[in-house]
Design a protein around this motif. Structure first.
Motif, short mmCIF file in Angstrom:
data_model
loop_
_atom_site.label_atom_id
_atom_site.label_comp_id
_atom_site.label_asym_id
_atom_site.label_seq_id
_atom_site.Cartn_x
_atom_site.Cartn_y
_atom_site.Cartn_z
N GLY A 94 0.83 -1.03 0.02
CA GLY A 94 0.05 0.08 -0.04
C GLY A 94 1.02 1.25 -0.01
O GLY A 94 1.91 1.26 0.48
N ILE A 95 0.75 2.27 -0.79
CA ILE A 95 1.02 3.45 -0.72
C ILE A 95 0.00 4.59 -0.28
O ILE A 95 -1.13 4.63 -0.92
N GLY A 96 0.47 5.45 0.72
CA GLY A 96 -0.32 6.36 1.03
C GLY A 96 0.47 7.86 0.91
O GLY A 96 1.62 8.09 1.20
N ILE A 97 -0.30 9.00 0.47
CA ILE A 97 0.16 10.32 0.07
C ILE A 97 -0.67 11.30 0.50
O ILE A 97 -2.01 11.20 0.50
N VAL A 98 -0.34 12.30 1.53
CA VAL A 98 -0.97 13.32 1.84
C VAL A 98 -0.26 14.81 1.27
O VAL A 98 0.83 14.78 1.71
N ILE A 99 -0.93 15.68 0.45
CA ILE A 99 -0.42 16.77 0.13
C ILE A 99 -1.10 18.12 0.73
O ILE A 99 -2.19 17.90 0.97
N ARG A 100 -0.11 18.79 1.32
CA ARG A 100 -0.88 20.04 2.25
C ARG A 100 -0.18 21.20 1.84
O ARG A 100 1.05 21.38 1.38
N ASP A 101 -1.06 22.27 1.68
CA ASP A 101 -0.35 23.72 1.48
C ASP A 101 0.72 24.08 2.54
O ASP A 101 0.44 23.42 3.53
N GLU A 102 0.86 25.48 2.48
CA GLU A 102 1.99 25.92 3.41
C GLU A 102 1.39 26.18 4.80
O GLU A 102 1.92 26.44 5.63
N TRP A 124 8.54 7.59 -5.81
CA TRP A 124 8.12 7.65 -7.11
C TRP A 124 6.76 8.14 -7.65
O TRP A 124 6.39 8.72 -8.22
N GLN A 125 5.87 7.32 -6.81
CA GLN A 125 4.43 7.56 -7.19
C GLN A 125 4.21 9.01 -6.71
O GLN A 125 3.35 9.74 -7.28
N THR A 126 4.76 9.26 -5.59
CA THR A 126 4.19 10.91 -4.96
C THR A 126 4.83 11.83 -5.95
O THR A 126 4.05 12.86 -6.11
N VAL A 127 5.95 11.54 -6.43
CA VAL A 127 6.32 12.52 -7.71
C VAL A 127 5.62 12.74 -8.84
O VAL A 127 5.21 13.64 -9.27
N GLU A 128 5.18 11.33 -9.41
CA GLU A 128 4.24 11.50 -10.34
C GLU A 128 2.81 12.10 -10.05
O GLU A 128 2.45 12.81 -10.75
N LEU A 129 2.40 12.02 -8.95
CA LEU A 129 1.26 12.66 -8.49
C LEU A 129 1.33 14.19 -8.38
O LEU A 129 0.52 15.05 -8.91
N CYS A 130 2.47 14.52 -7.80
CA CYS A 130 2.79 16.17 -7.58
C CYS A 130 2.90 16.67 -8.97
O CYS A 130 2.40 17.74 -9.31
N ASN A 131 3.62 15.78 -9.90
CA ASN A 131 3.78 16.44 -11.18
C ASN A 131 2.34 16.53 -12.09
O ASN A 131 2.25 17.32 -12.99
N ASP A 132 1.52 15.50 -11.76
CA ASP A 132 0.18 15.66 -12.50
C ASP A 132 -0.62 16.55 -12.07
O ASP A 132 -1.31 17.31 -12.97
N LYS A 176 6.49 24.06 -6.00
CA LYS A 176 7.43 23.92 -5.11
C LYS A 176 6.93 22.97 -4.02
O LYS A 176 5.84 23.28 -3.39
N VAL A 177 7.77 21.90 -3.92
CA VAL A 177 7.48 20.74 -3.37
C VAL A 177 8.35 20.17 -2.34
O VAL A 177 9.67 19.97 -2.91
N ILE A 178 8.19 20.09 -1.05
CA ILE A 178 9.00 18.99 -0.11
C ILE A 178 8.22 18.07 0.10
O ILE A 178 7.31 17.57 0.47
N LEU A 179 8.93 16.97 -0.49
CA LEU A 179 8.64 15.40 -0.59
C LEU A 179 9.10 14.93 0.79
O LEU A 179 10.39 14.75 1.23
N GLU A 180 8.40 14.68 1.91
CA GLU A 180 8.81 14.05 3.10
C GLU A 180 8.49 12.44 3.21
O GLU A 180 7.22 11.96 3.19
N ALA A 181 9.27 11.86 3.29
CA ALA A 181 9.29 10.25 3.25
C ALA A 181 9.36 9.77 4.69
O ALA A 181 10.36 10.07 5.21
N GLY A 182 8.37 8.90 5.28
CA GLY A 182 8.41 8.29 6.55
C GLY A 182 8.84 7.10 6.57
O GLY A 182 8.76 6.35 5.49
N ASP A 183 9.98 6.90 7.43
CA ASP A 183 10.38 5.25 7.49
C ASP A 183 11.32 5.03 6.09
O ASP A 183 11.47 4.00 5.82
#
Length: 142
Positions: A19-27, A54-62, A67-74
């Motif tokens: 499973g992959i989970g992604i949450v995108i938040r504004d400033e 990689w999936q998160t990069v694709e979603l943010c690109n789409d 201006k994105v800070i990708l924060e990876a847990g674990d």
């Protein structure tokens, strides 16, 4: 950081699924989008975290985010590998890491990849855990 979007991500594995989970938040910390995906399982947790990034990069690109800070847990090892610079990664995940470097670090100067602890990544973690329970392989975005 002013004007930056934060994209938190995590992966979860069991014997049958990933499973992959992604949450995108504004400033301001307000949720702009979230997504969870059920995928075929992989054996290596580092590979799972690399695929989640990689999936998160694709979603943010789409979504057309600039201006994105990708924060990876674990995923401290994955973050270190991506941020390592010009050294070619020859590990099991190397091809994914190299693609992320090309997409993020070389192509977008306003994108950053950093580690975040589990407490700061609870939303993405919860979505990843939920995604492994889906009945069919799916992707859900909002």
């Amino acid at each position: 950081m002013q004007g930056f979007i934060k994209a938190n991500l995590d992966a979860s594995l069991n014997e049958q699924n990933m499973g992959i989970g992604i949450v995108i938040r504004d400033e301001k910390g307000e949720v702009m989008a979230s997504a969870c995906y059920k995928k075929q399982p992989v054996k290596d947790p580092t590979l799972a975290e690399s695929l989640a990034l990689w999936q998160t990069v694709e979603l943010c690109n789409d979504l057309g985010l600039n201006k994105v800070i990708l924060e990876a847990g674990d995923a401290q090892a994955v973050v270190n590998d991506v941020n390592r610079g010009e050294d070619q990664d020859l590990s099991l995940c190397g091809h994914i890491i190299e693609d992320i470097k090309l997409a993020v670090l070389r192509g977008r100067h306003n994108w950053k990849v950093q580690y975040i602890n589990r407490k700061g990544n609870e939303g993405a973690y919860s979505l990843a855990k939920a995604a492994v329970q889906f009945e069919h392989e799916v992707g859900v975005e909002n």
